[in-house]
Design a protein around this motif. Structure first.
Motif, PDB file in Angstrom:
ATOM      1  N   GLY A  81      -9.089   3.748   8.590  1.00 11.13           N
ATOM      2  CA  GLY A  81     -10.471   3.793   8.109  1.00 11.13           C
ATOM      3  C   GLY A  81     -10.815   2.772   7.043  1.00 11.13           C
ATOM      4  N   SER A  82      -9.914   1.814   6.803  1.00 10.72           N
ATOM      5  CA  SER A  82     -10.207   0.815   5.765  1.00 10.72           C
ATOM      6  C   SER A  82     -11.097  -0.300   6.322  1.00 10.72           C
ATOM      7  N   TYR A  83     -11.751  -1.018   5.428  1.00 13.15           N
ATOM      8  CA  TYR A  83     -12.666  -2.107   5.809  1.00 13.15           C
ATOM      9  C   TYR A  83     -11.895  -3.419   5.735  1.00 13.15           C
ATOM     10  N   LEU A  84     -11.687  -4.045   6.884  1.00 14.96           N
ATOM     11  CA  LEU A  84     -10.843  -5.248   6.932  1.00 14.96           C
ATOM     12  C   LEU A  84     -11.573  -6.481   7.463  1.00 14.96           C
TER      13      LEU A  84
ATOM     14  N   LEU B 199       4.878  -2.716  -9.281  1.00 17.84           N
ATOM     15  CA  LEU B 199       3.802  -1.717  -9.221  1.00 17.84           C
ATOM     16  C   LEU B 199       4.173  -0.597  -8.244  1.00 17.84           C
ATOM     17  N   ILE B 200       5.442  -0.243  -8.241  1.00 16.28           N
ATOM     18  CA  ILE B 200       5.932   0.782  -7.315  1.00 16.28           C
ATOM     19  C   ILE B 200       5.279   2.133  -7.627  1.00 16.28           C
ATOM     20  N   GLU B 201       4.763   2.772  -6.581  1.00 18.10           N
ATOM     21  CA  GLU B 201       4.126   4.097  -6.698  1.00 18.10           C
ATOM     22  C   GLU B 201       2.985   4.148  -7.719  1.00 18.10           C
ATOM     23  N   ILE B 202       2.386   3.015  -8.022  1.00 19.65           N
ATOM     24  CA  ILE B 202       1.231   3.008  -8.934  1.00 19.65           C
ATOM     25  C   ILE B 202       0.056   3.700  -8.226  1.00 19.65           C
ATOM     26  N   ASN B 203      -0.786   4.365  -8.995  1.00 20.76           N
ATOM     27  CA  ASN B 203      -1.938   5.039  -8.400  1.00 20.76           C
ATOM     28  C   ASN B 203      -3.217   4.266  -8.712  1.00 20.76           C
ATOM     29  N   PHE B 204      -3.739   3.586  -7.674  1.00 23.79           N
ATOM     30  CA  PHE B 204      -4.985   2.815  -7.791  1.00 23.79           C
ATOM     31  C   PHE B 204      -6.115   3.519  -7.026  1.00 23.79           C
ATOM     32  N   GLU B 205      -6.011   4.821  -6.831  1.00 26.57           N
ATOM     33  CA  GLU B 205      -7.022   5.526  -6.037  1.00 26.57           C
ATOM     34  C   GLU B 205      -8.415   5.325  -6.632  1.00 26.57           C
ATOM     35  N   ASN B 206      -9.361   4.921  -5.768  1.00 28.04           N
ATOM     36  CA  ASN B 206     -10.762   4.671  -6.173  1.00 28.04           C
ATOM     37  C   ASN B 206     -10.912   3.634  -7.286  1.00 28.04           C
ATOM     38  N   ALA B 207      -9.874   2.827  -7.503  1.00 24.45           N
ATOM     39  CA  ALA B 207      -9.951   1.790  -8.540  1.00 24.45           C
ATOM     40  C   ALA B 207     -10.692   0.567  -8.008  1.00 24.45           C
TER      41      ALA B 207
ATOM     42  N   ILE C  55      -0.607   3.911  -4.159  1.00 23.94           N
ATOM     43  CA  ILE C  55      -1.768   4.635  -3.628  1.00 23.94           C
ATOM     44  C   ILE C  55      -3.016   3.803  -3.908  1.00 23.94           C
ATOM     45  N   LEU C  56      -3.677   3.371  -2.828  1.00 24.77           N
ATOM     46  CA  LEU C  56      -4.907   2.582  -2.969  1.00 24.77           C
ATOM     47  C   LEU C  56      -6.040   3.225  -2.169  1.00 24.77           C
ATOM     48  N   ARG C  57      -5.965   4.532  -1.994  1.00 25.12           N
ATOM     49  CA  ARG C  57      -7.001   5.231  -1.218  1.00 25.12           C
ATOM     50  C   ARG C  57      -8.372   5.022  -1.834  1.00 25.12           C
ATOM     51  N   GLY C  58      -9.329   4.571  -0.995  1.00 23.82           N
ATOM     52  CA  GLY C  58     -10.701   4.419  -1.486  1.00 23.82           C
ATOM     53  C   GLY C  58     -10.882   3.332  -2.530  1.00 23.82           C
ATOM     54  N   ALA C  59      -9.871   2.460  -2.689  1.00 24.11           N
ATOM     55  CA  ALA C  59      -9.962   1.388  -3.689  1.00 24.11           C
ATOM     56  C   ALA C  59     -10.880   0.271  -3.188  1.00 24.11           C
ATOM     57  N   TYR C  60     -11.513  -0.409  -4.120  1.00 27.87           N
ATOM     58  CA  TYR C  60     -12.374  -1.558  -3.803  1.00 27.87           C
ATOM     59  C   TYR C  60     -11.584  -2.810  -4.138  1.00 27.87           C
TER      60      TYR C  60
ATOM     61  N   SER D 188      -9.955   2.177   2.173  1.00 27.00           N
ATOM     62  CA  SER D 188     -10.120   1.198   1.089  1.00 27.00           C
ATOM     63  C   SER D 188     -10.941   0.002   1.587  1.00 27.00           C
ATOM     64  N   PHE D 189     -11.529  -0.700   0.637  1.00 24.52           N
ATOM     65  CA  PHE D 189     -12.382  -1.852   0.948  1.00 24.52           C
ATOM     66  C   PHE D 189     -11.569  -3.119   0.728  1.00 24.52           C
ATOM     67  N   LEU D 190     -11.212  -3.781   1.823  1.00 25.40           N
ATOM     68  CA  LEU D 190     -10.317  -4.944   1.762  1.00 25.40           C
ATOM     69  C   LEU D 190     -10.970  -6.158   2.417  1.00 25.40           C
ATOM     70  N   ILE D 191     -12.297  -6.238   2.272  1.00 20.83           N
ATOM     71  CA  ILE D 191     -13.051  -7.313   2.912  1.00 20.83           C
ATOM     72  C   ILE D 191     -12.634  -8.668   2.322  1.00 20.83           C
ATOM     73  N   LYS D 192     -12.293  -9.595   3.211  1.00 19.24           N
ATOM     74  CA  LYS D 192     -11.859 -10.957   2.829  1.00 19.24           C
ATOM     75  C   LYS D 192     -10.643 -10.967   1.891  1.00 19.24           C
ATOM     76  N   SER D 193      -9.832  -9.915   1.936  1.00 18.59           N
ATOM     77  CA  SER D 193      -8.599  -9.902   1.137  1.00 18.59           C
ATOM     78  C   SER D 193      -7.537 -10.754   1.816  1.00 18.59           C
ATOM     79  N   ASN D 194      -6.626 -11.262   1.006  1.00 18.33           N
ATOM     80  CA  ASN D 194      -5.587 -12.154   1.508  1.00 18.33           C
ATOM     81  C   ASN D 194      -4.250 -11.404   1.622  1.00 18.33           C
ATOM     82  N   PHE D 195      -3.778 -11.202   2.862  1.00 15.90           N
ATOM     83  CA  PHE D 195      -2.496 -10.530   3.101  1.00 15.90           C
ATOM     84  C   PHE D 195      -1.489 -11.488   3.733  1.00 15.90           C
ATOM     85  N   LYS D 196      -1.627 -12.780   3.458  1.00 14.50           N
ATOM     86  CA  LYS D 196      -0.704 -13.774   4.036  1.00 14.50           C
ATOM     87  C   LYS D 196       0.736 -13.427   3.657  1.00 14.50           C
ATOM     88  N   ASN D 197       1.614 -13.366   4.655  1.00 15.56           N
ATOM     89  CA  ASN D 197       3.051 -13.081   4.451  1.00 15.56           C
ATOM     90  C   ASN D 197       3.314 -11.752   3.742  1.00 15.56           C
TER      91      ASN D 197
END
Length: 196
Positions: free
Chosen positions: A140-143, A73-81, A97-102, A121-130
């Motif tokens: 400014g993202s929600y973590l 998913l290199i350089e994929i645009n997920f803006e506001n997705a 690009i994940l600007r403003g993504a939910y 972006s909204f990354l509440i309870k997202s999993n970034f393990k490793n």
């Protein structure tokens, strides 16, 4: 318009079908829709595992609960997705690009997010393990409740991140040269100086 409708219908037909063929046919339809300048696509619950969607534009698309694990998913645009509960495990999202993504509750375990643009972006309870978040922009993202266990945050920009705690950051693999709000950084230095 007829062609666009056909491609969208085909995506609907393959929506809950978990097979390699469904994944590749859906990707073909996504690329055709992009050629017709259609970027907002409903891909909720789609099976897209092990496919190549690099350089695709999915601005404002709905990918809730889709399976995008082991994808390129290199350089994929997920803006506001919408990527809530989406599985992106072990995928390569470098320079995406994940600007403003939910992406609440999304699974980014073992994913490559080097130089990803994730501001606001909204990354509440997202999993970034490793996960590899070197030079990622998370300003400014929600973590709140995001799992940063063993995540590499070298040179990542976390200024103004909402709900982010020193405890979360202390579980990271490295915070070397990361940009962090002073009050949180102060706490991290007390708890885990070796990370900074």
């Amino acid at each position: 318009r007829q062609e666009i409708r056909t491609y969208q219908n085909e995506i609907d037909d393959f929506r809950l079908w978990r097979s390699e063929e469904a994944a590749f046919r859906t990707v073909g339809n996504i690329r055709r829709l992009n050629r017709h300048k259609v970027f907002e696509i409903n891909l909720a619950n789609c099976h897209l595992q092990k496919t190549n969607l690099s350089y695709v534009n999915l601005t404002g698309s709905n990918l809730n609960s889709a399976n995008l694990s082991n994808c390129s998913l290199i350089e994929i645009n997920f803006e506001n997705a919408r990527l809530n509960q989406t599985n992106l495990e072990n995928s390569n999202l470098n320079s995406s690009i994940l600007r403003g993504a939910y992406a609440n509750g999304a699974n980014f375990q073992d994913a490559y997010l080097i130089k990803a643009q994730m501001e606001n972006s909204f990354l509440i309870k997202s999993n970034f393990k490793n996960a590899f978040l070197m030079e990622a922009n998370l300003q400014g993202s929600y973590l709140m409740g995001a799992d940063l266990d063993h995540a590499s945050l070298y040179k990542a920009d976390l200024r103004g991140a909402k709900g982010l705690t020193a405890e979360q950051l202390c579980k990271a693999k490295t915070l070397y040269m990361a940009e962090i709000d002073p009050e949180i950084l102060e706490e991290v230095v007390k708890l885990a100086p070796q990370l900074v």
